[in-house]
Enzyme design. Structure first.
Site, mmCIF file in Angstrom:
data_model
loop_
_atom_site.group_PDB
_atom_site.id
_atom_site.type_symbol
_atom_site.label_atom_id
_atom_site.label_comp_id
_atom_site.label_asym_id
_atom_site.label_seq_id
_atom_site.Cartn_x
_atom_site.Cartn_y
_atom_site.Cartn_z
ATOM 1 N N GLU A 24 -24.852 -21.256 -11.567
ATOM 2 C CA GLU A 24 -26.237 -21.647 -11.373
ATOM 3 C C GLU A 24 -27.127 -20.410 -11.327
ATOM 4 O O GLU A 24 -26.760 -19.394 -10.738
ATOM 5 C CB GLU A 24 -26.388 -22.466 -10.089
ATOM 6 C CG GLU A 24 -25.833 -23.876 -10.243
ATOM 7 C CD GLU A 24 -25.864 -24.660 -8.941
ATOM 8 O OE1 GLU A 24 -25.428 -24.105 -7.912
ATOM 9 O OE2 GLU A 24 -26.303 -25.810 -8.957
ATOM 10 N N SER A 49 -25.721 -6.046 1.282
ATOM 11 C CA SER A 49 -25.509 -7.183 2.182
ATOM 12 C C SER A 49 -24.864 -6.636 3.453
ATOM 13 O O SER A 49 -23.645 -6.506 3.534
ATOM 14 C CB SER A 49 -24.605 -8.227 1.513
ATOM 15 O OG SER A 49 -25.256 -8.827 0.417
ATOM 16 N N GLU A 89 -19.436 -10.606 -6.769
ATOM 17 C CA GLU A 89 -19.739 -9.227 -6.393
ATOM 18 C C GLU A 89 -19.924 -8.432 -7.679
ATOM 19 O O GLU A 89 -18.967 -8.153 -8.400
ATOM 20 C CB GLU A 89 -18.600 -8.649 -5.557
ATOM 21 C CG GLU A 89 -18.616 -7.143 -5.370
ATOM 22 C CD GLU A 89 -19.925 -6.620 -4.795
ATOM 23 O OE1 GLU A 89 -20.603 -5.841 -5.503
ATOM 24 O OE2 GLU A 89 -20.261 -6.994 -3.651
ATOM 25 N N CYS A 105 -30.653 -19.983 0.179
ATOM 26 C CA CYS A 105 -29.446 -19.206 0.455
ATOM 27 C C CYS A 105 -28.337 -20.081 1.010
ATOM 28 O O CYS A 105 -28.523 -20.814 1.962
ATOM 29 C CB CYS A 105 -29.782 -18.110 1.456
ATOM 30 S SG CYS A 105 -28.377 -17.138 1.974
#
Length: 408
Positions: A120, A258, A205, A378
């Site tokens: 997506e 992050s 990642e 999120c």
């Protein structure tokens, strides 16, 4: 009318199976494209000119059909159609939120995965910019305990073509190529490009797929093609320390980390890659990031988890940890998902945390969720087909998209 009633959902025509069998010119470097043409018999003296033509049609004009390349000879177009493709991925579903956020469910060929795979992509428009969140992998090898994506195993890396195709398709759908019209009634930037910023914050990642990500971003920022500013491209990593310097040296885009915790014991739990690359190594890699300055700060993402990492002691630890690093801190209200053991911090606590960081001289915007009505915030992204199958999770951190990268 309910929020969901205001969502526009479309399912465009599927990509033809014939195009899936041919190699795509999208994602090839100029050298690779030249070699591909040479292999099909294009004369050596024409290679440079033909590559330049194709590059312009694919990345400046945005065509997805060789027949639209009007300054390319017909016999050349026939050869290209026979051996290559520039088709877009299949759009399984397109959803438009009432705040203008768009979410595309895209399907790519198996390529060793055993079956077609789905990812997506999310577009978030604002008054002065439009930001596209792009995926680098199908699934994720990381198992961050607060992240929905961590519940989906890694299926495979995306290719440079598939990474770039997300950008090309978004610009198609938004009328962001020359002589294209934007969809009627669409919320998007008033002036300039519809897609002005991209963030590598989708599934996966990106630094575990370094070569494909590098090639895709170098093409996206090529001045003779898509021509995105490197200051408007942000790559987010959970902390693959050995590749951080390479990212700045070889790609030169903005960096986001992050972070989510300021102590190794807690970050080991929240972001398990910390066991391999602990905070001391991560922050040192950030300090030496090529091009780092007050004008090119690193963004540190920090999801706010109630009674886990949201105390003022955590805020003090964050200031101490980042001392001397040109930084911006994004505070992200946690979006709960089914089965999670975490809760979002109370809003009052988030504001206290933000005020403390601001008083120390750090910009610390609190990210307002976007696209919640289409599950595009999120930790909420998951395809309709995946919800029906419930065998894999398609989710990624899209709420952090807004305001990443520089303004100029």
């Amino acid at each position: 009318m309910s929020v969901m009633d205001e969502i526009v959902v479309t399912k465009p025509q599927a990509r033809t199976s014939a195009s899936l069998e041919k190699p795509s010119l999208i994602g090839m470097s100029r050298e690779e494209m030249g070699a591909a043409l040479r292999e099909k018999g294009v004369a050596e003296k024409q290679i440079k000119m033909r590559v330049s033509q194709l590059w312009n049609w694919i990345y400046v004009r945005g065509v997805s059909d060789f027949d639209h390349m009007t300054n390319v000879a017909k016999d050349m177009r026939e050869m290209l159609k026979q051996h290559f493709t520039i088709a877009r991925p299949e759009i399984v579903e397109e959803q438009v939120s009432n705040d203008g956020t768009r979410k595309w469910l895209l399907r790519f060929p198996p390529r060793g995965a055993g079956r077609p795979v789905e990812i997506e992509a999310v577009y978030i428009p604002e008054e002065g910019r439009g930001t596209l969140c792009i995926s680098s992998q199908v699934g994720c090898t990381l198992t961050c305990s607060f992240c929905h994506t961590g519940t989906q195993r890694l299926v495979r890396n995306l290719t440079a073509e598939e990474i770039l195709s997300q950008l090309l398709l978004a610009r198609d759908r938004l009328g962001d190529f020359p002589d294209r019209e934007a969809p009627q009634g669409t919320i998007m930037p008033a002036e300039g490009r519809k897609v002005s910023n991209i963030v590598m914050m989708g599934m996966g990642e990106p630094l575990y797929n370094f070569d494909a990500v590098k090639q895709a971003l170098l093409i996206a920022t090529d001045g003779d093609g898509l021509s995105l500013s490197r200051r408007r491209v942000t790559l987010s990593t959970s902390g693959v320390v050995p590749e951080i310097f390479r990212t700045g040296e070889e790609i030169g885009v903005m960096l986001a980390i992050s972070l989510h915790a300021v102590r190794d014991d807690l970050r080991d739990l929240l972001v398990p890659i910390n066991k391999k690359y602990p905070l001391k190594e991560l922050i040192e890699a950030c300090r030496t990031y090529p091009g780092l300055s007050n004008a090119r700060r690193i963004t540190f993402e920090y999801v706010m988890l109630k009674d886990v990492n949201d105390s003022l002691e955590d805020a003090k630890g964050l200031i101490k940890l980042l001392k001397g690093v040109p930084a911006k801190i994004n505070l992200i209200p946690f979006n709960p998902w089914p089965g999670t053991n975490y809760q979002c911090s109370d809003w009052e606590q988030i504001e206290k945390f933000a005020d403390f960081i601001n008083s120390a001289g750090y910009a610390s915007p609190i990210r307002t969720p976007r696209g919640r009505d289409i599950l595009a915030a999120c930790g909420q992204l998951k395809s309709e087909s995946e919800r029906m199958r419930k065998t894999e999770r398609l989710a990624f951190e899209a709420m952090m998209i807004a305001n990443h990268g520089a303004d100029d």
